[in-house]
Scaffold this motif. Structure first.
Motif, PDB file in Angstrom:
ATOM      1  N   TYR A   1       0.835  -1.211   0.000  1.00 33.18           N
ATOM      2  CA  TYR A   1       0.000   0.000   0.000  1.00 33.18           C
ATOM      3  C   TYR A   1       0.868   1.260   0.000  1.00 33.18           C
ATOM      4  N   LYS A   2       1.990   1.209   0.699  1.00 37.23           N
ATOM      5  CA  LYS A   2       2.906   2.354   0.680  1.00 37.23           C
ATOM      6  C   LYS A   2       3.429   2.597  -0.728  1.00 37.23           C
ATOM      7  N   LYS A   3       3.731   1.495  -1.462  1.00 36.63           N
ATOM      8  CA  LYS A   3       4.199   1.641  -2.840  1.00 36.63           C
ATOM      9  C   LYS A   3       3.088   2.228  -3.725  1.00 36.63           C
ATOM     10  N   ALA A   4       1.844   1.811  -3.476  1.00 36.40           N
ATOM     11  CA  ALA A   4       0.720   2.349  -4.239  1.00 36.40           C
ATOM     12  C   ALA A   4       0.604   3.852  -4.030  1.00 36.40           C
ATOM     13  N   ILE A   5       0.811   4.284  -2.793  1.00 37.64           N
ATOM     14  CA  ILE A   5       0.722   5.712  -2.471  1.00 37.64           C
ATOM     15  C   ILE A   5       1.927   6.467  -3.005  1.00 37.64           C
ATOM     16  N   LEU A   6       3.096   5.843  -2.932  1.00 44.24           N
ATOM     17  CA  LEU A   6       4.313   6.487  -3.422  1.00 44.24           C
ATOM     18  C   LEU A   6       4.237   6.733  -4.922  1.00 44.24           C
ATOM     19  N   THR A   7       3.697   5.766  -5.662  1.00 47.40           N
ATOM     20  CA  THR A   7       3.601   5.904  -7.115  1.00 47.40           C
ATOM     21  C   THR A   7       2.434   6.792  -7.531  1.00 47.40           C
ATOM     22  N   ASN A   8       1.450   6.929  -6.647  1.00 50.29           N
ATOM     23  CA  ASN A   8       0.320   7.833  -6.916  1.00 50.29           C
ATOM     24  C   ASN A   8      -0.223   8.342  -5.584  1.00 50.29           C
ATOM     25  N   PRO A   9       0.240   9.500  -5.126  1.00 53.60           N
ATOM     26  CA  PRO A   9      -0.218  10.035  -3.828  1.00 53.60           C
ATOM     27  C   PRO A   9      -1.711  10.293  -3.777  1.00 53.60           C
ATOM     28  N   ASN A  10      -2.382  10.328  -4.921  1.00 58.93           N
ATOM     29  CA  ASN A  10      -3.826  10.567  -4.954  1.00 58.93           C
ATOM     30  C   ASN A  10      -4.633   9.277  -5.052  1.00 58.93           C
ATOM     31  N   ASN A  11      -4.011   8.145  -4.741  1.00 58.24           N
ATOM     32  CA  ASN A  11      -4.717   6.868  -4.754  1.00 58.24           C
ATOM     33  C   ASN A  11      -5.501   6.737  -3.441  1.00 58.24           C
ATOM     34  N   ALA A  12      -6.732   7.217  -3.454  1.00 59.26           N
ATOM     35  CA  ALA A  12      -7.551   7.237  -2.232  1.00 59.26           C
ATOM     36  C   ALA A  12      -7.792   5.832  -1.698  1.00 59.26           C
ATOM     37  N   SER A  13      -7.955   4.871  -2.595  1.00 59.54           N
ATOM     38  CA  SER A  13      -8.203   3.490  -2.181  1.00 59.54           C
ATOM     39  C   SER A  13      -7.028   2.945  -1.361  1.00 59.54           C
ATOM     40  N   ALA A  14      -5.804   3.239  -1.786  1.00 58.14           N
ATOM     41  CA  ALA A  14      -4.626   2.752  -1.052  1.00 58.14           C
ATOM     42  C   ALA A  14      -4.532   3.414   0.325  1.00 58.14           C
ATOM     43  N   TRP A  15      -4.811   4.716   0.406  1.00 55.08           N
ATOM     44  CA  TRP A  15      -4.827   5.389   1.714  1.00 55.08           C
ATOM     45  C   TRP A  15      -5.862   4.741   2.630  1.00 55.08           C
ATOM     46  N   HIS A  16      -7.022   4.450   2.086  1.00 53.91           N
ATOM     47  CA  HIS A  16      -8.088   3.830   2.873  1.00 53.91           C
ATOM     48  C   HIS A  16      -7.679   2.446   3.368  1.00 53.91           C
ATOM     49  N   ASN A  17      -7.121   1.649   2.469  1.00 54.22           N
ATOM     50  CA  ASN A  17      -6.774   0.270   2.819  1.00 54.22           C
ATOM     51  C   ASN A  17      -5.649   0.197   3.844  1.00 54.22           C
ATOM     52  N   ILE A  18      -4.644   1.076   3.709  1.00 52.22           N
ATOM     53  CA  ILE A  18      -3.561   1.056   4.696  1.00 52.22           C
ATOM     54  C   ILE A  18      -4.084   1.561   6.042  1.00 52.22           C
ATOM     55  N   GLY A  19      -5.081   2.445   5.990  1.00 58.25           N
ATOM     56  CA  GLY A  19      -5.709   2.909   7.228  1.00 58.25           C
ATOM     57  C   GLY A  19      -6.371   1.772   7.992  1.00 58.25           C
ATOM     58  N   ILE A  20      -7.012   0.858   7.264  1.00 56.49           N
ATOM     59  CA  ILE A  20      -7.635  -0.302   7.910  1.00 56.49           C
ATOM     60  C   ILE A  20      -6.587  -1.146   8.629  1.00 56.49           C
ATOM     61  N   LEU A  21      -5.449  -1.358   7.983  1.00 56.39           N
ATOM     62  CA  LEU A  21      -4.388  -2.147   8.612  1.00 56.39           C
ATOM     63  C   LEU A  21      -3.861  -1.457   9.865  1.00 56.39           C
ATOM     64  N   TYR A  22      -3.660  -0.137   9.799  1.00 55.38           N
ATOM     65  CA  TYR A  22      -3.215   0.597  10.983  1.00 55.38           C
ATOM     66  C   TYR A  22      -4.256   0.507  12.094  1.00 55.38           C
ATOM     67  N   LEU A  23      -5.539   0.569  11.727  1.00 62.75           N
ATOM     68  CA  LEU A  23      -6.607   0.488  12.717  1.00 62.75           C
ATOM     69  C   LEU A  23      -6.609  -0.867  13.415  1.00 62.75           C
TER      70      LEU A  23
ATOM     71  N   GLN B   1      -6.578  11.395   4.689  1.00 67.86           N
ATOM     72  CA  GLN B   1      -6.015  11.577   3.347  1.00 67.86           C
ATOM     73  C   GLN B   1      -6.984  11.058   2.286  1.00 67.86           C
ATOM     74  N   ALA B   2      -7.594   9.894   2.560  1.00 64.70           N
ATOM     75  CA  ALA B   2      -8.512   9.289   1.597  1.00 64.70           C
ATOM     76  C   ALA B   2      -9.710  10.189   1.318  1.00 64.70           C
ATOM     77  N   VAL B   3     -10.309  10.752   2.374  1.00 64.82           N
ATOM     78  CA  VAL B   3     -11.507  11.576   2.167  1.00 64.82           C
ATOM     79  C   VAL B   3     -11.153  12.961   1.635  1.00 64.82           C
ATOM     80  N   GLN B   4      -9.913  13.391   1.853  1.00 66.43           N
ATOM     81  CA  GLN B   4      -9.490  14.663   1.265  1.00 66.43           C
ATOM     82  C   GLN B   4      -9.375  14.524  -0.251  1.00 66.43           C
ATOM     83  N   ILE B   5      -8.862  13.370  -0.692  1.00 64.90           N
ATOM     84  CA  ILE B   5      -8.731  13.109  -2.127  1.00 64.90           C
ATOM     85  C   ILE B   5     -10.100  12.845  -2.746  1.00 64.90           C
ATOM     86  N   LYS B   6     -10.941  12.090  -2.016  1.00 64.46           N
ATOM     87  CA  LYS B   6     -12.243  11.672  -2.533  1.00 64.46           C
ATOM     88  C   LYS B   6     -13.307  11.997  -1.478  1.00 64.46           C
ATOM     89  N   PRO B   7     -13.865  13.198  -1.510  1.00 63.57           N
ATOM     90  CA  PRO B   7     -14.765  13.651  -0.444  1.00 63.57           C
ATOM     91  C   PRO B   7     -16.029  12.807  -0.254  1.00 63.57           C
TER      92      PRO B   7
END
Length: 569
Positions: free
Chosen positions: A345-367, A381-387
């Motif tokens: 997921y970090k690689k997904a975000i690194l290659t595209n910082p606006n990948n809201a799905s990756a921000w959301h999914n990594i958030g679940i793992l942190y949770l 970050q996810a909701v900022q990209i995709k309100p």
């Protein structure tokens, strides 16, 4: 809880018909042509700047107003073979520089191209083309038609009204309407998905927003689908320039594989999609999209190992493939490889910082990991990209509630409800947040709302009963628990709550029966065993109390130890 990882539905939609081949070739430009193209580019640049600086009226026009304005710039495009027989027709739109924009597949393999406007045919020739994006710009001799007002597809939101004007089935200048129902992400942009009806002949026409501005060209639809129609964004039309067709045959073959794969995906035929992708990767082993689609299909059938292998190949072939990294993360999650999932997921975000799905999914793992600060930051970050990201708002609320900030959690759940007010799970979570914040009346209202949406929602009814009990409203708590046990006689939590309510009301015999029912539903219910053991210990029935201790010891040694110390020693 909620969670719900976001994955899989980001296939590239093939922008042209599977039967198309590519034959329009680029020609060397003369000095006159270079000057002509530079002037066109300058005109387009000025028009884009003007449209950004002066976005136009801030009100939605009626359908008739939009048609009256935009239809003047829509034409019919005819494709003739070498015998002069018309082999295909489509639509086109007059752009600000005077060229007619259409789909590449509309004019593909044409010996002669003409444009029909106001009942008269004009000779045309292909100028700029981009077969991969299915766009072609035509020079039309003698055409004197009004140009469209250019809008911004990038500013469209799901749910916005859009209108298509074209020539479906040959009927010139036909209007249809619908809404933006979604987007399909691809490298360099995204296709517009719309419910606006599209038929043969609509291709290459105009998709217009509520102010009558061009936002895309209808280009692709699923014949067997329900309102599954797609348009290329207008930004791609503005970017189109001379396109070399080297490798076009490979692109055509790729589009055919994609079209078949998308059909399986639309029908949710995951086994069929696996078979299709296996054939695709065998035919095009260096195609990263083939491996990516294969990974999606394996994820869907629950074969995490095969999904990991396919998606690893995809990112090896294309290291900046953000969507593939995101789905690889999900495959790792299914395989129980949490650390690898986080890195993906970090690689997904690194290659595209606006990948809201990756921000959301990594958030679940942190949770799940208990790293609440990182979880909150990721969901934000996810909701900022995709309100309008419903799942991210809900999970943000859960993270904030778990973190001990219920007022902020209420704000997140309230936002989620504004997106979807008919979701009982969100109302239940809102009720818990209100209860933690001490707003009991709002908490009760939220639980009741959840039950109005889903009368069989046991969890919400149990939470409502517990809220009544915690605030001393024992009669309402008992009645709610009785309703829960009638609705579902095997609801152990409802029987447990009923026992607690009876116990607090000093109705010990009824409490005892309720706890026994809870254990009937769930023999390993630790809380029911503790309540039962406490009752027997208080009644000095030591033998039965010890039996409870032995049962607890086999289920939860720590709970058994506390019970022994508090009630038996």
């Amino acid at each position: 809880m909620y969670y719900e990882y976001d994955h899989g539905f980001q296939l590239r939609i093939p922008p042209f018909d599977a039967e198309c081949a590519f034959c329009i070739s680029a020609k060397p430009l003369t000095l006159t042509a270079v000057i002509k193209h530079l002037l066109r580019a300058l005109v387009l640049l000025l028009l884009v700047f003007a449209s950004q600086a002066f976005p136009g009226p801030l009100y939605a026009k009626s359908a008739s107003e939009i048609f009256a304005q935009a239809s003047k710039s829509v034409v019919v495009v005819y494709n003739y073979d070498n015998k002069g027989i018309r082999q295909q027709l489509g639509s086109g739109v007059v752009m600000p520089d005077g060229q007619v924009a259409t789909n590449f597949h509309v004019v593909n393999r044409a010996t002669k191209i003409t444009v029909l406007f106001n009942g008269k045919e004009f000779a045309a020739k292909a100028n700029h083309s981009n077969p991969e994006r299915d766009i072609c710009l035509l020079d039309v001799t003698g055409l004197n038609a009004p140009c469209v007002v250019v809008g911004h597809a990038s500013q469209l939101k799901v749910g916005e009204k859009v209108y298509a004007i074209g020539a479906p089935d040959g009927f010139e200048k036909t209007l249809s309407d619908g809404i933006v129902s979604g987007f399909r992400a691809v490298d360099g942009g995204r296709y517009i998905q719309t419910t606006t009806p599209i038929s043969p002949g609509s291709s290459g026409g105009g998709l217009f927003d509520e102010e009558g501005r061009l936002v895309g060209l209808p280009t692709f639809y699923m014949a067997s689908g329900q309102s599954l129609n797609f348009a290329v964004p207008v930004e791609w039309v503005l970017e189109t320039s001379e396109h070399q067709v080297a490798g076009a045959e490979n692109t055509r073959q790729c589009s055919e594989w994609l079209a078949k794969t998308v059909a399986y995906e639309k029908n949710r035929d995951w086994a069929g999609m696996v078979r299709q992708c296996n054939l695709w990767v065998k035919a095009q082993p260096k195609n990263c999209d083939a491996w990516y689609c294969s990974g999606i299909a394996y994820n869907k059938i629950g074969d995490a190992r095969s999904a990991i292998s396919a998606l690893q190949t995809a990112v090896q072939l294309k290291p900046n493939y953000s969507s593939a990294w995101n789905d690889l993360g999900f495959a790792y999650v299914v395989a129980g490889m949490r650390l690898e999932a986080i890195e993906a997921y970090k690689k997904a975000i690194l290659t595209n910082p606006n990948n809201a799905s990756a921000w959301h999914n990594i958030g679940i793992l942190y949770l799940k990991k208990g790293d609440l600060d990182m979880a909150v930051e990721s969901f934000q970050q996810a909701v900022q990209i995709k309100p309008d990201y419903l799942s991210a708002w809900v999970n943000l609320g859960i993270a904030l509630k778990t973190k001990g900030t219920p007022k902020e959690a209420i704000q997140a759940f309230t936002k989620a409800i504004s997106i979807n007010s008919n979701n009982s799970v969100i109302w239940n979570n809102l009720g818990l947040a209100y209860r933690d914040a001490g707003d009991i009346n709002q908490s009760i209202d939220a639980f009741r709302h959840a039950l109005q949406i889903n009368p069989n929602y046991d969890i919400a009814r149990n939470n409502l009963a517990e809220t009544y009990r915690l605030t001393g409203r024992m009669g309402e708590s008992i009645n709610t628990c009785i309703e829960a046990t009638k609705a579902n006689p095997n609801n152990a939590a409802a029987w447990q709550n009923l026992g607690d309510a009876y116990s607090k009301s000093n109705q010990k015999d009824k409490a005892l029966e309720a706890y026994k029912e809870a254990l009937r539903c769930d023999p390993n219910n630790v809380q029911a065993l503790l309540s039962l053991g406490k009752h027997y210990a208080t009644e000095n029935n030591r033998q039965v109390a010890m039996d409870v201790y032995r049962r607890l010891k086999n289920i939860d040694n720590s709970a058994a130890k506390n019970y022994l110390q508090n009630y038996l020693l």
